[in-house]
Write an enzyme that holds these catalytic residues in place. Structure first.
Site, short mmCIF file in Angstrom:
data_model
loop_
_atom_site.label_atom_id
_atom_site.label_comp_id
_atom_site.label_asym_id
_atom_site.label_seq_id
_atom_site.Cartn_x
_atom_site.Cartn_y
_atom_site.Cartn_z
N GLU A 285 -3.46 8.17 7.48
CA GLU A 285 -4.57 7.41 6.87
C GLU A 285 -4.99 6.26 7.78
O GLU A 285 -6.18 6.01 7.98
CB GLU A 285 -4.14 6.87 5.50
CG GLU A 285 -5.23 6.07 4.80
CD GLU A 285 -4.77 5.51 3.47
OE1 GLU A 285 -5.41 4.55 2.97
OE2 GLU A 285 -3.77 6.02 2.90
N GLU B 152 2.10 2.02 -3.40
CA GLU B 152 0.99 2.58 -4.19
C GLU B 152 0.98 4.11 -4.07
O GLU B 152 0.84 4.83 -5.06
CB GLU B 152 -0.35 2.00 -3.75
CG GLU B 152 -1.56 2.61 -4.42
CD GLU B 152 -2.78 2.65 -3.52
OE1 GLU B 152 -3.39 3.73 -3.39
OE2 GLU B 152 -3.10 1.61 -2.92
N HIS B 153 1.14 4.61 -2.87
CA HIS B 153 1.22 6.06 -2.66
C HIS B 153 2.43 6.65 -3.38
O HIS B 153 2.33 7.70 -4.03
CB HIS B 153 1.35 6.36 -1.16
CG HIS B 153 0.06 6.35 -0.42
ND1 HIS B 153 -0.43 7.45 0.24
CD2 HIS B 153 -0.87 5.38 -0.23
CE1 HIS B 153 -1.58 7.16 0.81
NE2 HIS B 153 -1.87 5.90 0.53
N HIS C 140 0.83 -1.20 0.00
CA HIS C 140 0.00 0.00 0.00
C HIS C 140 0.87 1.26 0.00
O HIS C 140 0.55 2.25 -0.66
CB HIS C 140 -0.92 -0.03 1.22
CG HIS C 140 -1.68 1.25 1.43
ND1 HIS C 140 -1.36 2.14 2.44
CD2 HIS C 140 -2.73 1.79 0.76
CE1 HIS C 140 -2.18 3.16 2.39
NE2 HIS C 140 -3.02 2.99 1.38
#
Length: 455
Positions: free
Chosen positions: A161, A84-85, A81
């Site tokens: 997040e 991905e950022h 993840h």
């Protein structure tokens, strides 16, 4: 960030079929296949899938990498993840954030998402901009630039997040604990976003290692859906993605669950909880299983048990017994490894979680013993196939369905023929599937409660 349910696109002729008598509803010759994807594979291993849809001059361009959170190494949870950022932070030719700026300047939309089994990036744009975005997506497949100055601030973004979506949400925290209880060994028990203490220690080197290991054309699927010609898309894919060399990709080997011999129960209380809830899950086969009949039977069973206000559980617990404010079931068949079949409910103020569990078990035992009715069977099939028609309304939805299914290990043949497989499910197959699935010794029960008042 979860897998997407495989509801498939079917021609509008099914609307006519639905108006016929039940005896003709699922005649084999009347059930069309899924959309007609055009597929090729480039010399470097990139699979290219095109869905032609000429209703509007727009296109969805997606790249799916066949790697997700469940492929992470120990102590590195969250790296899939996190990368991905970081994929939006610039390449040899684009400055950090410039990719997104170009998308916006051209009137497009973009985003990305990570699941346990894949990571995907997409743009929705006018069809004339497809070559531009193919060029940019191919660029960041091989030319990503990361430095500590870029990575450190983004790590704080990911931690925030996690704070907002998970740590400040008792239902999300409970979900993490529940999954960890369900999967004692398999990495599906680790959250996609990662455990906070492990995210905090991720480094630039970790991100680059993940990128260089898995982000390669022979570990990716390109899906293009919209107002395009398949042969022209294949030529563009060859032009922009074709020069990228293949890499040696590690074999996808994951620790599998040991046999479950005892029912597991977890209970969590939190002062932020206002409505108690109950759930119970059972390990179930994924859609890439060789036993397709059992998978499709479970998909129909999940619709019968949990498909809205006409479902068996909602009718039994909410409408008739009036002991629950909601109740249902769902089956997440679209995973690479074993999946889960989940039952859930929340009690009314004058009833308890034990009342919910007892009533759900009674419903399950009835299906195991007596099966489902012909009326339930027909209604469930109608609903599943109707939902597939509605999925046709979204070009991106079609691309999502095909991309997520392929990235999770399903075959084109099984995806395309899903409507026919559903239409052939029988009541006897559902009863057999239920009998094999619902073993109390192989389940996990979770109870989320308000924190008791202090005396």
């Amino acid at each position: 960030m979860g897998p997407i349910r495989p509801l498939f696109i079917i021609s509008l002729s099914l609307c006519i079929i639905f108006a016929t008598s039940p005896t003709r509803l699922f005649a084999e010759e009347t059930i069309p296949t899924l959309f007609d994807p055009k597929v090729t594979t480039l010399d470097n291993g990139l699979q290219v899938v095109v869905l032609e849809d000429h209703r509007a001059p727009v296109v969805t361009h997606m790249v799916w990498y066949k790697v997700g959170a469940a492929d992470e190494k120990p102590l590195k949870s969250g790296i899939a993840h996190f990368l991905e950022h970081l994929m939006f932070k610039g390449t040899k030719t684009l400055q950090p954030g410039e990719f997104s700026e170009i998308v916006a300047e051209n009137g497009g939309q973009e985003n990305a998402f990570t699941s346990q089994d894949y990571t995907a990036y997409f743009q929705n744009v006018s069809v004339d901009k497809l070559p531009l975005f193919m060029e940019m997506e191919a660029d960041r497949m091989t030319n990503l630039i990361l430095t500590d100055e870029i990575v450190a601030p983004e790590l704080k973004v990911v931690l925030e997040e996690r704070s907002q979506r998970t740590d400040n949400n008792p239902a999300a925290l409970f979900g993490e604990q529940f999954d960890a209880a369900q999967f004692l060994a398999h990495p599906y028990g680790t959250p996609v976003i990662g455990w906070r203490h492990e995210i905090e220690n991720l480094t630039t080197e970790d991100a680059l290692d993940w990128y260089k290991t898995y982000y390669a054309p022979n570990n990716a699927i390109l899906v293009v859906a919209g107002d395009v010609n398949a042969e022209e898309v294949f030529e563009l894919a060859e032009q922009y993605y074709g020069p990228i060399p293949a890499r040696e990709i590690p074999k996808r080997e994951r620790v599998q669950e040991p046999p479950q011999l005892a029912k597991r129960v977890i209970e969590m209380s939190d002062k932020r909880v206002r409505q108690p809830s109950w759930r119970q899950s059972y390990l179930a086969p994924s859609a890439r299983s060789e036993d397709q009949e059992n998978v499709r039977a479970l998909e129909v069973l999940s619709q019968i048990l949990g498909g809205g206000v006409t479902s068996r559980l909602y009718n039994d617990l909410v409408v008739e017994k009036k002991i629950a404010t909601n109740a249902g079931a769902y089956y997440q068949s679209g995973s690479y490894d074993k999946s889960t079949f989940v039952l859930y409910g929340s009690p009314t103020p004058d009833h308890s979680l034990e009342d919910i569990e007892t009533a759900v078990q009674a419903t399950i035992e009835d299906i195991v013993k007596n099966g489902v009715t012909e009326k339930e069977l027909i209604r469930a099939k109608k609903k599943l196939l109707a939902d597939a028609i509605y999925a046709r309304d979204s070009i991106r939805g079609a691309a999502n369905i095909l991309g997520s299914s392929l990235a999770s290990g399903e075959t084109i043949e099984n995806i395309v023929n899903w409507p026919t497989h559903i239409s052939k499910v029988t009541a006897a197959e559902i009863q057999n599937a239920a009998e094999a699935l619902f073993d109390e010794r192989q389940s996990v029960v979770g109870r989320l409660l308000p924190e008791p008042a202090k005396s």
